[in-house]
Write a protein that holds these residues in place. Structure first.
Motif, PDB file in Angstrom:
ATOM      1  N   THR A  75       0.655  -1.203   0.042  1.00  0.00           N
ATOM      2  CA  THR A  75       0.024  -0.072   0.013  1.00  0.00           C
ATOM      3  C   THR A  75       0.772   1.221   0.081  1.00  0.00           C
ATOM      4  O   THR A  75       0.699   2.207  -0.942  1.00  0.00           O
ATOM      5  CB  THR A  75      -0.975   0.047   1.311  1.00  0.00           C
ATOM      6  OG1 THR A  75      -1.829  -1.132   1.253  1.00  0.00           O
ATOM      7  CG2 THR A  75      -1.765   1.225   1.210  1.00  0.00           C
ATOM      8  N   TRP A 102      -4.580   1.378  -3.348  1.00  0.00           N
ATOM      9  CA  TRP A 102      -5.597   0.423  -2.809  1.00  0.00           C
ATOM     10  C   TRP A 102      -5.643  -0.898  -3.600  1.00  0.00           C
ATOM     11  O   TRP A 102      -6.653  -1.760  -3.545  1.00  0.00           O
ATOM     12  CB  TRP A 102      -7.073   1.134  -2.967  1.00  0.00           C
ATOM     13  CG  TRP A 102      -7.155   2.010  -1.866  1.00  0.00           C
ATOM     14  CD1 TRP A 102      -7.605   3.380  -2.164  1.00  0.00           C
ATOM     15  CD2 TRP A 102      -6.909   2.118  -0.314  1.00  0.00           C
ATOM     16  NE1 TRP A 102      -7.735   4.083  -0.747  1.00  0.00           N
ATOM     17  CE2 TRP A 102      -7.225   3.263   0.256  1.00  0.00           C
ATOM     18  CE3 TRP A 102      -6.476   0.939   0.467  1.00  0.00           C
ATOM     19  CZ2 TRP A 102      -7.140   3.269   1.655  1.00  0.00           C
ATOM     20  CZ3 TRP A 102      -6.233   1.412   1.889  1.00  0.00           C
ATOM     21  CH2 TRP A 102      -6.715   2.637   2.277  1.00  0.00           C
ATOM     22  N   GLN A 117      -4.466  10.195  -4.559  1.00  0.00           N
ATOM     23  CA  GLN A 117      -3.876   9.382  -3.644  1.00  0.00           C
ATOM     24  C   GLN A 117      -2.301   9.628  -3.514  1.00  0.00           C
ATOM     25  O   GLN A 117      -1.492   8.799  -2.942  1.00  0.00           O
ATOM     26  CB  GLN A 117      -4.144   7.931  -3.954  1.00  0.00           C
ATOM     27  CG  GLN A 117      -5.454   7.610  -3.602  1.00  0.00           C
ATOM     28  CD  GLN A 117      -5.958   6.064  -4.242  1.00  0.00           C
ATOM     29  OE1 GLN A 117      -7.014   5.884  -4.387  1.00  0.00           O
ATOM     30  NE2 GLN A 117      -4.704   5.221  -4.297  1.00  0.00           N
ATOM     31  N   THR A 138      -1.742   7.023   8.961  1.00  0.00           N
ATOM     32  CA  THR A 138      -3.209   7.028   8.873  1.00  0.00           C
ATOM     33  C   THR A 138      -3.775   6.095  10.031  1.00  0.00           C
ATOM     34  O   THR A 138      -5.195   6.564  10.587  1.00  0.00           O
ATOM     35  CB  THR A 138      -3.853   7.161   7.694  1.00  0.00           C
ATOM     36  OG1 THR A 138      -3.412   5.710   7.208  1.00  0.00           O
ATOM     37  CG2 THR A 138      -3.383   8.043   6.575  1.00  0.00           C
ATOM     38  N   ALA A 262      -8.782   2.742   7.212  1.00  0.00           N
ATOM     39  CA  ALA A 262     -10.266   2.797   6.503  1.00  0.00           C
ATOM     40  C   ALA A 262     -11.038   3.546   7.203  1.00  0.00           C
ATOM     41  O   ALA A 262     -12.098   3.708   6.632  1.00  0.00           O
ATOM     42  CB  ALA A 262     -10.674   1.130   6.305  1.00  0.00           C
ATOM     43  N   THR A 265     -12.156   9.090   5.854  1.00  0.00           N
ATOM     44  CA  THR A 265     -12.722   9.155   4.569  1.00  0.00           C
ATOM     45  C   THR A 265     -11.825   9.350   3.441  1.00  0.00           C
ATOM     46  O   THR A 265     -10.823   9.513   3.494  1.00  0.00           O
ATOM     47  CB  THR A 265     -14.009  10.098   4.353  1.00  0.00           C
ATOM     48  OG1 THR A 265     -12.957  11.397   4.471  1.00  0.00           O
ATOM     49  CG2 THR A 265     -14.593  10.205   5.824  1.00  0.00           C
ATOM     50  N   GLU A 266     -12.503   9.137   1.993  1.00  0.00           N
ATOM     51  CA  GLU A 266     -11.524   9.247   1.019  1.00  0.00           C
ATOM     52  C   GLU A 266     -10.982  10.775   0.854  1.00  0.00           C
ATOM     53  O   GLU A 266      -9.965  11.192   0.617  1.00  0.00           O
ATOM     54  CB  GLU A 266     -12.467   9.145  -0.159  1.00  0.00           C
ATOM     55  CG  GLU A 266     -11.780   9.145  -1.572  1.00  0.00           C
ATOM     56  CD  GLU A 266     -12.403   8.777  -2.817  1.00  0.00           C
ATOM     57  OE1 GLU A 266     -12.355   9.346  -4.032  1.00  0.00           O
ATOM     58  OE2 GLU A 266     -13.578   8.297  -2.639  1.00  0.00           O
ATOM     59  N   GLU A 267     -11.828  11.788   1.291  1.00  0.00           N
ATOM     60  CA  GLU A 267     -11.404  13.352   1.325  1.00  0.00           C
ATOM     61  C   GLU A 267     -10.347  13.534   2.621  1.00  0.00           C
ATOM     62  O   GLU A 267      -9.450  14.106   2.463  1.00  0.00           O
ATOM     63  CB  GLU A 267     -12.558  14.095   1.707  1.00  0.00           C
ATOM     64  CG  GLU A 267     -13.254  14.346   0.476  1.00  0.00           C
ATOM     65  CD  GLU A 267     -14.258  13.093   0.410  1.00  0.00           C
ATOM     66  OE1 GLU A 267     -14.522  12.291   1.555  1.00  0.00           O
ATOM     67  OE2 GLU A 267     -14.759  12.649  -0.682  1.00  0.00           O
ATOM     68  N   GLU A 268     -10.388  12.543   3.689  1.00  0.00           N
ATOM     69  CA  GLU A 268      -9.570  13.121   4.723  1.00  0.00           C
ATOM     70  C   GLU A 268      -8.098  12.325   4.759  1.00  0.00           C
ATOM     71  O   GLU A 268      -7.180  12.761   5.191  1.00  0.00           O
ATOM     72  CB  GLU A 268     -10.218  12.357   5.998  1.00  0.00           C
ATOM     73  CG  GLU A 268     -11.627  13.025   6.602  1.00  0.00           C
ATOM     74  CD  GLU A 268     -11.974  12.406   7.851  1.00  0.00           C
ATOM     75  OE1 GLU A 268     -12.417  12.827   8.673  1.00  0.00           O
ATOM     76  OE2 GLU A 268     -12.174  10.941   7.939  1.00  0.00           O
ATOM     77  N   ALA A 269      -8.017  11.147   4.057  1.00  0.00           N
ATOM     78  CA  ALA A 269      -6.636  10.307   3.958  1.00  0.00           C
ATOM     79  C   ALA A 269      -5.759  11.127   3.442  1.00  0.00           C
ATOM     80  O   ALA A 269      -4.568  11.114   4.265  1.00  0.00           O
ATOM     81  CB  ALA A 269      -7.111   9.088   3.217  1.00  0.00           C
TER      82      ALA A 269
END
Length: 318
Positions: A75, A102, A117, A138, A262, A265-269
């Motif tokens: 990853t 991912w 990403q 994360t 996980a 969120t997609e925005e937070e990562a």
């Protein structure tokens, strides 16, 4: 697609074609991945390895995260943008970046991911640190946020000197939390140097934790396994102030939250990843590197990891 010059026809990547031990891992020549619209191709300089990758390869997570063979893995990564697909505005060829895949594909010389990403690698941040940051960083951020401790509270952390644990305890200390770091005796010096009270794991642990926190333990972060969830309950820590990164029957039975990367969120990562990279660059936190291995020695890297006694992260250098 934008690229500075013709790319090689092939890349090198870790592959395995069946579940098993480290012997199933191979490094193979594969077709050079090509970025599609909205994607970037990164020439990997460093890629972290994680316990979850070993569990996937062994088939232990088949019910939740089945592998499709032949499977890649990995990853975390850091490297240089080698090509960009159509519609990418925030990355350019030659940019130094860190990020995440991912698609189990970062243990390779080249990886393609959506442009969202990757984030800029801060100047001066070592490649091996940048390349190992995403999963550990994360995850650490998510579990600390999960119990949301405040200054003056006491929080116990199992596996406190692993890749995730070293970051968790530093994030907690930065909040003014009294941290009880559960680890081996040989890790006590590192923990103490970072403002953590070391507590040796093993028989009698509950008594040692009570002695270290006579007023009680307010929160518990488990980074190892279900036995620590029962320990948290024995210490009187409420289920909603206990967090784990390990799925288990005990977590379900006790109503304990399972957090991890996980949980973002997609925005937070990417925002969290950039924030953590900045903290590392500033020296506000550190990420110990336990060892580095060339890509061709990926099996040796996992042998090191699976001993579960490393201080910090183990990293592949592509």
């Amino acid at each position: 697609m934008t690229t500075p010059s013709a790319l090689p026809d092939t890349a090198r990547a870790v592959r395995f074609d069946r579940y098993g031990g480290r012997d199933v891992l191979q490094v193979q020549d594969v077709p050079m991945p090509q970025p599609g619209a909205g994607e970037v191709l990164v020439a990997v300089r460093a890629a972290g390895i994680n316990p979850g990758e070993a569990m996937i390869r062994q088939g232990l997570l088949h019910d939740r995260l089945p592998a499709t063979f032949p499977s890649g893995q990995g990853t975390d990564f850091a490297g240089t943008v080698a090509a960009i697909g159509d519609g990418v505005a925030d990355s350019s060829v030659g940019d130094e970046v860190l990020g995440y895949s991912w698609k189990r594909s970062s243990h390779a010389t080249h990886v393609v991911v959506p442009a969202g990403q990757v984030v800029p690698k801060p100047e001066g941040l070592p490649w091996e640190v940048a390349g190992a940051l995403d999963v550990a960083g994360t995850t650490a951020w998510a579990v600390v946020r999960g119990i949301d401790p405040v200054a003056g509270e006491t929080v116990a952390v199992s596996a406190a000197t692993g890749g995730v644990g070293t970051l968790v305890v530093q994030l907690l200390v930065a909040r003014g939390v009294h941290v009880l770091g559960i680890a081996s005796a040989r890790s006590a010096g590192w923990l103490a140097d970072h403002g953590v009270t070391p507590v040796e794991y093993g028989p009698g642990l509950a008594d040692r934790l009570r002695a270290a926190a006579p007023d009680g333990v307010d929160g518990f972060i488990d980074l190892f396994g279900p036995e620590y969830l029962h320990l948290a309950a024995e210490l009187g820590v409420p289920a909603d102030r206990t967090d784990t990164i390990v799925f288990s029957d005990a977590a379900a039975e006790l109503g304990i939250r399972v957090s991890g990367a996980a949980a973002l969120t997609e925005e937070e990562a990417p925002q969290v990843l950039q924030r953590l990279a900045g903290l590392l660059q500033e020296g506000a936190v550190e990420m110990p590197i336990a060892g580095t291995y060339p890509l061709d020695r990926v099996a040796d890297a996992f042998e090191d990891l699976e001993r579960r006694h490393s201080l910090g992260k183990i990293v592949l250098i592509a």
